[in-house]
Design a protein around this motif. Structure first.
Motif, PDB file in Angstrom:
ATOM      1  N   CYS A  78       0.722  -1.324  -0.032  1.00 48.46           N
ATOM      2  CA  CYS A  78       0.163  -0.210   0.079  1.00 48.46           C
ATOM      3  C   CYS A  78       0.942   1.195  -0.103  1.00 48.46           C
ATOM      4  N   ARG A  79       2.196   0.726   1.035  1.00 46.87           N
ATOM      5  CA  ARG A  79       2.850   2.650   1.165  1.00 46.87           C
ATOM      6  C   ARG A  79       3.170   3.279  -0.565  1.00 46.87           C
ATOM      7  N   LYS A  82      -0.152   4.912  -2.127  1.00 43.82           N
ATOM      8  CA  LYS A  82      -0.264   5.990  -1.041  1.00 43.82           C
ATOM      9  C   LYS A  82       0.995   6.500  -1.271  1.00 43.82           C
ATOM     10  N   ALA A  85       0.189   9.135  -4.091  1.00 41.08           N
ATOM     11  CA  ALA A  85      -1.461   9.861  -3.935  1.00 41.08           C
ATOM     12  C   ALA A  85      -0.121  10.982  -3.340  1.00 41.08           C
ATOM     13  N   GLN A  86       0.253  10.897  -1.362  1.00 40.38           N
ATOM     14  CA  GLN A  86       0.017  11.750  -1.009  1.00 40.38           C
ATOM     15  C   GLN A  86       1.254  13.248  -1.633  1.00 40.38           C
ATOM     16  N   ILE A  89      -0.700  15.659  -3.861  1.00 43.77           N
ATOM     17  CA  ILE A  89      -1.761  16.170  -2.823  1.00 43.77           C
ATOM     18  C   ILE A  89      -0.544  16.827  -2.658  1.00 43.77           C
TER      19      ILE A  89
ATOM     20  N   SER B 110      -6.211   8.734  -0.919  1.00 48.05           N
ATOM     21  CA  SER B 110      -5.450   8.784  -0.036  1.00 48.05           C
ATOM     22  C   SER B 110      -6.009   8.103   1.097  1.00 48.05           C
ATOM     23  N   ASP B 111      -6.855   9.182   1.859  1.00 51.49           N
ATOM     24  CA  ASP B 111      -7.150   8.711   2.837  1.00 51.49           C
ATOM     25  C   ASP B 111      -7.722   7.273   3.302  1.00 51.49           C
ATOM     26  N   CYS B 113      -6.854   4.751   2.033  1.00 53.38           N
ATOM     27  CA  CYS B 113      -5.818   3.546   2.154  1.00 53.38           C
ATOM     28  C   CYS B 113      -4.778   3.565   3.222  1.00 53.38           C
ATOM     29  N   CYS B 114      -4.225   2.578   3.667  1.00 51.09           N
ATOM     30  CA  CYS B 114      -3.382   2.381   5.391  1.00 51.09           C
ATOM     31  C   CYS B 114      -1.987   2.694   4.808  1.00 51.09           C
ATOM     32  N   GLY B 115      -1.536   3.243   3.488  1.00 50.53           N
ATOM     33  CA  GLY B 115      -0.042   3.401   3.343  1.00 50.53           C
ATOM     34  C   GLY B 115       0.857   1.975   4.033  1.00 50.53           C
ATOM     35  N   CYS B 123      -5.415  -2.646  -2.048  1.00 45.70           N
ATOM     36  CA  CYS B 123      -5.226  -1.342  -2.128  1.00 45.70           C
ATOM     37  C   CYS B 123      -6.856  -0.116  -2.413  1.00 45.70           C
TER      38      CYS B 123
END
Ligand SMILES: [Zn+2]
Ligand SMILES: [Zn+2]
Ligand SMILES: [Zn+2]
Ligand SMILES: [Zn+2]
Lengths: 152, 152
Positions: A78-79, A82, A85-86, A89, B110-111, B113-115, B123
């Motif tokens: 997932c990271r 994410k 995505a982060q 953002i 993004s929110d 997803c656990c990341g 995911c």
DNA sequence: CTTGACCCTAGAGTATACTCTAAGGTCTAA
DNA sequence: TTAGACCTTAGAGTATACTCTAGGGTCAAG
């Protein structure tokens, strides 16, 4: 289906689909005898995936990463998704902040100008760009009146 | 002064100044015997004017109009300048609105997803891009727990 | 007299993401 | 069989605003 139909169903143009193929984002799952690209339902899903990603503001390079995650999910975490995505953002937020600053400055610039058919001799917009002094609000609709009074 | 000094004083690079000259935005007021561009204080003012205009988000084309107004103010009216500024405001506001929509969508994406370092098999980012269904918030940090429970 | 900092021109390269063109082959229906 | 719609490729063009390169000239100091 052929490229024209995929174009219709995905909302991407045939040109764009061929371009994405050149960039390695999507491959036709087969070729017909006459060398036409032949796409499957899975290819349609991929095309839509790309389109949605683009609409979210991701670059083709970023979409490529998403596609590779999607192609073998268990091999990724997932990271990875994410993080992209982060970053996006942060990136978009920065752009918004910059534009908002520009907007404030533009309003200061524009609001002080009468916008009429009077000579631009005392136009606050030109003046502000000339002296760069905080986009002074000194020149307004009244300024032309004052200017005329001074001339009289 | 020569181009290097104008560059320093204006904050534009010498390359950029030559480029602007090619685009017809600024001319050196003279040339030295050795064909070097020679700039006056007025040229410096022009360079700064251009720089400020660019910082306000105006395109080179728009700057050109401002420059022509500035070059002969009595021949122009306020409206010409204000129209450009107003259009730019609309333009920038639109860009901000678009980016804000993208930002909201990105946050949803993004929110959810656990990341973490868990497999991307579930995911939410990839899922949302796949099915495009309103970027469901179904997948969160908890989802991996659920997924594991279901597998057990 | 040479080194280094500066200047010149014309033109190519960078970035991003398409978008289109040229020149030609394929397929389907009337 | 022929028009029209569709497909192919390689490569050029579009937009914006620089940014840099190559190849060469100028100038002041040591
Ligand atoms: Zn006015
Ligand atoms: Zn005005
Ligand atoms: Zn997760
Ligand atoms: Zn995730």
């Amino acid at each position: 289906m052929k490229i024209g139909e995929l174009a219709k169903l995905s909302g991407l143009s045939a040109h764009t689909l061929r371009f994405y193929e050149k960039q390695g984002l999507i491959q036709a799952s087969a070729r017909s005898e006459s060398n036409y690209r032949v796409y499957s339902q899975g290819d349609l899903a991929t095309a839509k995936f790309i389109k949605r990603s683009r609409e979210m503001g991701f670059s083709l390079e970023e979409v490529e990463v998403f596609l590779s995650i999607r192609a073998d999910k268990p091999a990724h975490v997932c990271r990875e998704a994410k993080d992209i995505a982060q970053l996006k953002i942060t990136d978009v937020q920065q752009k918004i902040d910059d534009l908002q600053q520009v907007l404030v400055a533009l309003h200061k610039l524009s609001d002080a100008c009468c916008g009429g058919n009077e000579s631009a001799e005392f136009c606050s917009i030109i003046e502000a760009l000339e002296d760069g002094e905080g986009l002074s609000l000194a020149h307004s609709t009244q300024t032309h009146v004052l200017a005329k009074e001074q001339q009289a």
